[in-house]
Design a protein around this motif. Sequence first.
Motif, PDB file in Angstrom:
ATOM      1  N   LEU A   1     -74.085 -44.684  65.761  1.00 11.87           N
ATOM      2  CA  LEU A   1     -73.400 -44.405  67.020  1.00 11.87           C
ATOM      3  C   LEU A   1     -74.352 -43.940  68.108  1.00 11.87           C
ATOM      4  N   GLY A   2     -75.417 -43.248  67.708  1.00  9.50           N
ATOM      5  CA  GLY A   2     -76.371 -42.731  68.685  1.00  9.50           C
ATOM      6  C   GLY A   2     -75.878 -41.511  69.427  1.00  9.50           C
ATOM      7  N   ARG A   3     -74.908 -40.797  68.867  1.00  5.39           N
ATOM      8  CA  ARG A   3     -74.399 -39.569  69.504  1.00  5.39           C
ATOM      9  C   ARG A   3     -74.015 -38.569  68.426  1.00  5.39           C
ATOM     10  N   ALA A   4     -73.848 -37.347  68.819  1.00 10.48           N
ATOM     11  CA  ALA A   4     -73.501 -36.283  67.879  1.00 10.48           C
ATOM     12  C   ALA A   4     -72.122 -36.516  67.293  1.00 10.48           C
ATOM     13  N   SER A   5     -71.924 -36.004  66.084  1.00 13.40           N
ATOM     14  CA  SER A   5     -70.619 -36.141  65.459  1.00 13.40           C
ATOM     15  C   SER A   5     -70.294 -34.888  64.651  1.00 13.40           C
ATOM     16  N   THR A   6     -69.010 -34.696  64.435  1.00 16.29           N
ATOM     17  CA  THR A   6     -68.518 -33.584  63.645  1.00 16.29           C
ATOM     18  C   THR A   6     -67.698 -34.148  62.502  1.00 16.29           C
TER      19      THR A   6
ATOM     20  N   PRO B   1     -76.219 -33.461  65.036  1.00 17.60           N
ATOM     21  CA  PRO B   1     -76.638 -33.741  66.415  1.00 17.60           C
ATOM     22  C   PRO B   1     -77.182 -35.158  66.550  1.00 17.60           C
ATOM     23  N   THR B   2     -77.349 -35.572  67.796  1.00 20.80           N
ATOM     24  CA  THR B   2     -77.864 -36.897  68.081  1.00 20.80           C
ATOM     25  C   THR B   2     -79.271 -37.034  67.521  1.00 20.80           C
TER      26      THR B   2
ATOM     27  N   ARG C   1     -83.050 -38.099  67.266  1.00 25.10           N
ATOM     28  CA  ARG C   1     -84.082 -38.367  68.276  1.00 25.10           C
ATOM     29  C   ARG C   1     -85.233 -39.111  67.604  1.00 25.10           C
TER      30      ARG C   1
ATOM     31  N   GLU D   1     -75.221 -26.147  67.956  1.00 27.56           N
ATOM     32  CA  GLU D   1     -75.931 -26.944  68.962  1.00 27.56           C
ATOM     33  C   GLU D   1     -77.162 -26.210  69.475  1.00 27.56           C
TER      34      GLU D   1
ATOM     35  N   THR E   1     -73.961 -41.369  62.381  1.00 29.20           N
ATOM     36  CA  THR E   1     -74.509 -40.723  63.571  1.00 29.20           C
ATOM     37  C   THR E   1     -75.669 -41.546  64.125  1.00 29.20           C
ATOM     38  N   ARG E   2     -76.526 -42.041  63.231  1.00 30.84           N
ATOM     39  CA  ARG E   2     -77.627 -42.899  63.686  1.00 30.84           C
ATOM     40  C   ARG E   2     -77.087 -44.166  64.343  1.00 30.84           C
TER      41      ARG E   2
END
Length: 127
Positions: A104-109, A120-121, A123, A41, A101-102
């Motif tokens: 959902l609009g949030r970070a994922s693992t 990461p999210t 931008r 991160e 990820t795109r």
Amino acid sequence: MRWALVKVCVAVTTMVVVAFAVPLGLVIKEMARDRAFSNAERQAAAIAPALSITTDRDELERVVASAGSDAQMAVHIPAGDGKPAVEIGKRRAVGKDIAMTRRLGRASTTEVPGGSSFTPTPRRVCR
């Protein structure tokens, strides 16, 4: 009688060691995982300002090299506005994970061969 006491002592000692070592191993594993994701991160946050300024491959390679090794990090910028896609570093996440990820609009693992991949999210790039 003594032999029975020795066996009981060895059994109790073994149970105490196992009861201590197993949770300790699990805690150490979780701490190492958390530390690795915190570093990921931090490295992603270090290159975010450069991504908002440019999509030039040479400049982004310098930023990735200064933030961390490109063997540990990959940058994916999709094609758009007549410009080709830019990929720097070794890709570990598959295309469907990046698309998720795109969406959902949030970070994922995601679990990948040999470990995990942190995405990461995304931008929006402002120019």
